[in-house]
Design an enzyme around this catalytic site. Structure first.
Site, short mmCIF file in Angstrom:
data_model
loop_
_atom_site.label_atom_id
_atom_site.label_comp_id
_atom_site.label_asym_id
_atom_site.label_seq_id
_atom_site.Cartn_x
_atom_site.Cartn_y
_atom_site.Cartn_z
NE ARG A 37 -12.16 -4.17 -4.24
CZ ARG A 37 -11.04 -4.42 -3.59
NH1 ARG A 37 -10.55 -3.49 -2.80
NH2 ARG A 37 -10.42 -5.57 -3.70
CE1 TYR B 188 -3.07 -3.02 0.48
CE2 TYR B 188 -3.18 -2.55 2.83
CZ TYR B 188 -3.54 -3.32 1.75
OH TYR B 188 -4.38 -4.40 1.94
#
Length: 305
Positions: A186, A36
């Protein structure tokens, strides 16, 4: 993840405030990964947990290699395992990782080699527990035979239920906990999005099959039904969707991500919602698993190995 990449621009100061508020509200599991950013999210989490490290179970992941030009590959060889953990420990500002996941199962390295190398980290005191992410049932068995696997992190939500047939029963047979990521689909299951135009620049959802064209149109119709159900109960659609995941079992610990205080507080409140069998059936009828349109990723080749 979203605090550093993938869901539009972030703000580290606000993100750290969200993490601190999460701890105040009783959140005890913080999950990140070296890919990330890459790397910058671990650094952010490390700063946020400075002086507070002992109050959380800290989880991170390795195995997805970010390449020049935007490409990605998956590695699990022993040398990469060892170099990865050293980088994560430094960025997180800790001397031990509570839960260390293999982010994806590599195609060219036996799972026994990868988990064997991860087990060495447990022996050395650098890692406390081992996990796998998006692993198939047979891989779970092979990995668990090398060293106990504590948790499986895979996508699981109202609109991502493919792990239920074989993978969840295998994990439960082996005593492996389940950590659903993207339990809010999401973000789409919150009802916040009316079209792909609602995604900001740099939001990777715009390129995902489920969030594109006719697929998104079909999926949003189901979300509208979920919102109506939530309004009847005086909660948000996201809270209803998250409570549904929480009700999958006592061995299920979902990890909803957000970079906004408002949504953090909504998510935490969802943990207190009690759902009856009739409630669960109504929720599943609003978002039938068989009706969800589109794959989860443009390339599913590294999922469920």
């Amino acid at each position: 993840m979203g605090m550093s990449e993938f869901y539009g621009a972030g703000d580290d100061t606000k993100s750290i405030a969200v993490i601190h508020r999460a701890l105040e509200l009783g959140v005890t599991l913080i999950d990140t990964a070296d890919m990330y950013g890459p790397h910058t999210n671990e650094e952010l989490v490390g700063r946020a947990l400075s002086g507070r490290r002992d109050s959380v179970v800290l989880a991170t992941k390795f195995g997805i290699v970010r390449e020049e030009g935007g490409g990605r590959s998956v590695r699990g060889d022993r040398d990469y395992v060892r170099s990865s953990v050293e980088g994560s420990l430094k960025r997180l500002g800790t001397d031990v990782i509570d839960l260390y996941y293999l982010h994806r199962v590599p195609a060219d390295t036996p799972i026994e080699e990868t988990v064997g190398a991860m087990a060495e980290l447990v022996t050395e005191g650098k890692v406390r527990h081992l996990g796998l992410s998006e692993a198939g049932a047979e891989t779970l068995r092979r990995a668990h035979a090398v060293h106990p696997i504590t948790a499986l992190q895979s996508e699981w939500s109202l609109w991502s239920r493919d792990i239920e047939a074989e993978i969840v029963p295998t994990a439960r047979e082996l005593g492996i906990g389940l950590v659903p990521y993207s339990p809010l689909g999401r973000g789409v299951l919150t009802g916040r999005f009316a079209s792909s135009a609602d995604f900001s620049d740099g939001d990777f959802r715009a390129a995902n099959p489920r969030f594109s064209g006719a697929n998104l149109d079909a999926n949003l119709k189901m979300v509208a039904d979920l919102r109506a159900l939530a309004e009847e109960r005086g909660v948000t659609a996201g809270q209803l969707a998250l409570a549904w995941v929480q009700h999958r079992g006592a061995d299920v610990v979902p990890i909803p991500g957000t970079k906004r205080l408002k949504y953090l507080e909504e998510n935490v409140a969802a943990a207190a919602l009690e759902l009856s069998d009739a409630d669960l059936a109504a929720i599943e009828a609003a978002v039938p698993a068989s009706a969800v349109a589109g794959d989860r990723y443009p390339d599913m080749s590294s999922i469920g190995r």
